[in-house]
Design a protein around this motif. Structure first.
Motif, PDB file in Angstrom:
ATOM      1  N   HIS A 126       0.784  -1.229   0.000  1.00  0.00           N
ATOM      2  CA  HIS A 126       0.000   0.000   0.000  1.00  0.00           C
ATOM      3  C   HIS A 126       0.821   1.287   0.000  1.00  0.00           C
ATOM      4  O   HIS A 126       0.251   2.375   0.026  1.00  0.00           O
ATOM      5  N   GLY A 127       2.134   1.197  -0.060  1.00  0.00           N
ATOM      6  CA  GLY A 127       2.935   2.409   0.070  1.00  0.00           C
ATOM      7  C   GLY A 127       3.157   3.184  -1.217  1.00  0.00           C
ATOM      8  O   GLY A 127       3.906   4.163  -1.225  1.00  0.00           O
ATOM      9  N   GLY A 128       2.524   2.751  -2.322  1.00  0.00           N
ATOM     10  CA  GLY A 128       2.734   3.431  -3.586  1.00  0.00           C
ATOM     11  C   GLY A 128       4.028   2.999  -4.245  1.00  0.00           C
ATOM     12  O   GLY A 128       4.769   2.153  -3.734  1.00  0.00           O
ATOM     13  N   PRO A 221      34.900 -11.491 -23.296  1.00  0.00           N
ATOM     14  CA  PRO A 221      34.015 -12.625 -23.028  1.00  0.00           C
ATOM     15  C   PRO A 221      33.753 -12.790 -21.535  1.00  0.00           C
ATOM     16  O   PRO A 221      34.534 -12.349 -20.687  1.00  0.00           O
ATOM     17  N   ARG A 222      32.625 -13.420 -21.236  1.00  0.00           N
ATOM     18  CA  ARG A 222      32.238 -13.644 -19.840  1.00  0.00           C
ATOM     19  C   ARG A 222      31.581 -15.003 -19.736  1.00  0.00           C
ATOM     20  O   ARG A 222      30.847 -15.425 -20.636  1.00  0.00           O
ATOM     21  N   THR A 223      31.817 -15.689 -18.627  1.00  0.00           N
ATOM     22  CA  THR A 223      31.268 -17.040 -18.470  1.00  0.00           C
ATOM     23  C   THR A 223      30.384 -17.189 -17.237  1.00  0.00           C
ATOM     24  O   THR A 223      29.825 -18.269 -17.021  1.00  0.00           O
ATOM     25  N   GLY A 224      30.242 -16.147 -16.438  1.00  0.00           N
ATOM     26  CA  GLY A 224      29.404 -16.218 -15.242  1.00  0.00           C
ATOM     27  C   GLY A 224      28.388 -15.098 -15.239  1.00  0.00           C
ATOM     28  O   GLY A 224      28.642 -14.012 -15.766  1.00  0.00           O
ATOM     29  N   TYR A 225      27.222 -15.350 -14.625  1.00  0.00           N
ATOM     30  CA  TYR A 225      26.109 -14.411 -14.677  1.00  0.00           C
ATOM     31  C   TYR A 225      25.467 -14.280 -13.296  1.00  0.00           C
ATOM     32  O   TYR A 225      25.487 -15.210 -12.497  1.00  0.00           O
ATOM     33  N   GLY A 226      24.876 -13.123 -13.055  1.00  0.00           N
ATOM     34  CA  GLY A 226      24.138 -12.892 -11.819  1.00  0.00           C
ATOM     35  C   GLY A 226      22.654 -12.746 -12.106  1.00  0.00           C
ATOM     36  O   GLY A 226      22.223 -12.665 -13.258  1.00  0.00           O
ATOM     37  N   LEU A 227      21.854 -12.693 -11.052  1.00  0.00           N
ATOM     38  CA  LEU A 227      20.415 -12.511 -11.205  1.00  0.00           C
ATOM     39  C   LEU A 227      20.108 -11.066 -11.583  1.00  0.00           C
ATOM     40  O   LEU A 227      20.653 -10.129 -10.987  1.00  0.00           O
ATOM     41  N   ILE A 228      19.226 -10.886 -12.547  1.00  0.00           N
ATOM     42  CA  ILE A 228      18.731  -9.553 -12.869  1.00  0.00           C
ATOM     43  C   ILE A 228      17.209  -9.603 -12.996  1.00  0.00           C
ATOM     44  O   ILE A 228      16.630 -10.633 -13.326  1.00  0.00           O
ATOM     45  N   HIS A 229      16.584  -8.472 -12.738  1.00  0.00           N
ATOM     46  CA  HIS A 229      15.140  -8.338 -12.897  1.00  0.00           C
ATOM     47  C   HIS A 229      14.785  -8.163 -14.363  1.00  0.00           C
ATOM     48  O   HIS A 229      13.851  -8.770 -14.877  1.00  0.00           O
ATOM     49  N   GLY A 230      15.530  -7.298 -15.055  1.00  0.00           N
ATOM     50  CA  GLY A 230      15.359  -7.112 -16.482  1.00  0.00           C
ATOM     51  C   GLY A 230      14.582  -5.878 -16.881  1.00  0.00           C
ATOM     52  O   GLY A 230      14.854  -5.283 -17.919  1.00  0.00           O
ATOM     53  N   GLU A 231      13.594  -5.472 -16.069  1.00  0.00           N
ATOM     54  CA  GLU A 231      12.794  -4.280 -16.361  1.00  0.00           C
ATOM     55  C   GLU A 231      12.535  -3.530 -15.060  1.00  0.00           C
ATOM     56  O   GLU A 231      11.398  -3.169 -14.741  1.00  0.00           O
ATOM     57  N   LEU A 232      13.593  -3.259 -14.319  1.00  0.00           N
ATOM     58  CA  LEU A 232      13.429  -2.713 -12.977  1.00  0.00           C
ATOM     59  C   LEU A 232      13.389  -1.185 -13.015  1.00  0.00           C
ATOM     60  O   LEU A 232      14.331  -0.506 -12.633  1.00  0.00           O
ATOM     61  N   GLY A 233      12.281  -0.661 -13.485  1.00  0.00           N
ATOM     62  CA  GLY A 233      12.035   0.769 -13.376  1.00  0.00           C
ATOM     63  C   GLY A 233      11.450   1.098 -12.013  1.00  0.00           C
ATOM     64  O   GLY A 233      11.024   0.205 -11.266  1.00  0.00           O
ATOM     65  N   PRO A 234      11.395   2.373 -11.661  1.00  0.00           N
ATOM     66  CA  PRO A 234      10.836   2.752 -10.356  1.00  0.00           C
ATOM     67  C   PRO A 234       9.346   2.459 -10.236  1.00  0.00           C
ATOM     68  O   PRO A 234       8.811   2.440  -9.124  1.00  0.00           O
ATOM     69  N   ASP A 235       8.667   2.207 -11.363  1.00  0.00           N
ATOM     70  CA  ASP A 235       7.261   1.797 -11.317  1.00  0.00           C
ATOM     71  C   ASP A 235       7.115   0.330 -10.958  1.00  0.00           C
ATOM     72  O   ASP A 235       6.006  -0.119 -10.628  1.00  0.00           O
ATOM     73  N   HIS A 236       8.200  -0.430 -11.018  1.00  0.00           N
ATOM     74  CA  HIS A 236       8.180  -1.835 -10.638  1.00  0.00           C
ATOM     75  C   HIS A 236       8.746  -2.058  -9.236  1.00  0.00           C
ATOM     76  O   HIS A 236       9.085  -3.182  -8.880  1.00  0.00           O
ATOM     77  N   VAL A 237       8.851  -0.968  -8.488  1.00  0.00           N
ATOM     78  CA  VAL A 237       9.269  -1.030  -7.084  1.00  0.00           C
ATOM     79  C   VAL A 237       8.183  -0.364  -6.251  1.00  0.00           C
ATOM     80  O   VAL A 237       7.933   0.839  -6.369  1.00  0.00           O
ATOM     81  N   LEU A 238       7.505  -1.180  -5.440  1.00  0.00           N
ATOM     82  CA  LEU A 238       6.521  -0.651  -4.499  1.00  0.00           C
ATOM     83  C   LEU A 238       7.185  -0.428  -3.149  1.00  0.00           C
ATOM     84  O   LEU A 238       8.282  -0.935  -2.885  1.00  0.00           O
ATOM     85  N   LEU A 239       6.503   0.299  -2.284  1.00  0.00           N
ATOM     86  CA  LEU A 239       7.008   0.562  -0.940  1.00  0.00           C
ATOM     87  C   LEU A 239       6.014   0.018   0.077  1.00  0.00           C
ATOM     88  O   LEU A 239       4.806   0.271  -0.024  1.00  0.00           O
ATOM     89  N   ASP A 240       6.528  -0.751   1.042  1.00  0.00           N
ATOM     90  CA  ASP A 240       5.631  -1.284   2.062  1.00  0.00           C
ATOM     91  C   ASP A 240       5.391  -0.249   3.153  1.00  0.00           C
ATOM     92  O   ASP A 240       5.826   0.910   3.048  1.00  0.00           O
TER      93      ASP A 240
END
Length: 331
Positions: A126-128, A221-240
């Motif tokens: 509910h925090g927007g 070149p790179r052989t290792g990867y980390g986790l990503i969200h992929g579309e992490l705009g501020p509209d995809h982050v809510l606040l509790d």
């Protein structure tokens, strides 16, 4: 022939609500929220003034034209349109395991007894949005930005030798394209698609193709990867209710290059991005990914407009904005 779109109605959800909450809540109203292009998002309002959010995955809720998900080598394209309950569940589990907050899941359902779709009933936060807070009071957003930066670090620290979306990564195999090869091939396809629709890009098509190939060629070149969200705009982050960030639209979570995540963060957070910037990003890879990202944000929205997506002005604006960014990068 277009898709017949049947959306969720309150009568569909009587049994689902009873499974989730027993008899302590009665569903009063269902409101379909705007903006979703791959899944339906609904607010459920109950007789005790509480609420919940319902995610709905089926053809009627997906506005994207169907595209092939194969790269031609047999490898699964990590950027192929994909949004389903399995990806949502896997992403929620992975993020929870490293302490990154997502909406609490009350119930998931694949039975299709309630509605012809896969469903997830989750808490409403509910925090927007962080986007709204940044617009209203950037100073008040600093703690959330700091915590979001820590979440990104935790995600980047979760490593895999193979790339891909969470439910597909085990299908990766030796000899599959590398991340930079995947981005290059995708960017060239996006360029061809965009250039058929945007004359300003058609005018510089060959220069753009040469630039993409040249910038990708210097990426180590790179052989290792980390986790990503992929579309992490501020509209995809809510606040509790404590102001903590809560990530949503998480189905695209995958193992990939952090530079791809940061090319998008930089674009969407603008002047506030410095709070999130990582310390170990490869600048050549980031430069290449910025251009590829902008091309995807022209081709993708224009492809969506081939269908009946309702918020057409928004998508046209995204394509126009990113066309300008591409031309500025090209110089």
């Amino acid at each position: 022939m277009g898709v017949t779109r049947r959306f969720v109605e309150a009568a569909d959800l009587t049994g689902l609500v009873r499974e989730a909450f027993g008899t302590v809540r009665r569903l009063d109203q269902v409101v379909r929220l705007r903006g979703g292009s791959k899944k339906g998002v609904y607010r459920l309002l109950f007789d005790d003034d509480s609420t919940a959010i319902l995610y709905v995955w089926n053809e009627a809720e997906n506005y994207w034209p169907e595209v092939a998900a194969d790269l031609g080598t047999g490898a699964v394209d990590p950027f192929a349109d994909a949004s389903d309950l399995g990806l949502f569940e896997a992403a929620s589990e992975h993020l929870g395991a490293i302490g990154v907050r997502t909406p609490r899941v009350y119930l998931t359902d694949r039975s299709r007894r309630h509605h012809p779709a896969d469903l997830a009933l989750v808490e409403e936060v509910h925090g927007g949005t962080l986007e709204a807070l940044l617009r209203r009071d950037p100073e008040a957003a600093r703690p959330a930005l700091t915590e979001l930066a820590a979440a990104l670090t935790a995600m980047g620290g979760r490593h895999s030798a193979r790339l891909g979306k969470l439910t597909l990564v085990d299908r990766a195999r030796q000899g599959d394209p590398t991340s930079e090869q995947i981005v290059l091939e995708r960017a060239l396809r996006d360029l061809e698609s965009a250039a058929t629709r945007v004359q300003r890009l058609a005018n510089v098509r060959e220069r753009l193709a040469d630039t993409l190939r040249g910038w990708s060629a210097v990426v180590p070149p790179r052989t290792g990867y980390g986790l990503i969200h992929g579309e992490l705009g501020p509209d995809h982050v809510l606040l509790d209710d404590r102001g903590r960030p809560v990530l949503i639209d998480i189905e695209g979570l995958m193992y990939f290059d952090q530079e791809w995540e940061h090319a998008f963060l930089e674009l969407r957070f603008g002047e506030h991005y410095h709070w999130l910037r990582g310390s170990d990003l490869d600048e050549d890879r980031l430069r290449f990914y910025r251009l590829a990202m902008h091309l995807s944000l022209v081709a993708g929205p224009l492809r969506l407009l081939d269908g009946d997506f309702p918020d057409r002005e928004l998508m046209a604006g995204i394509a126009e904005h990113n066309t300008g960014r591409i031309l500025r990068l090209l110089g």
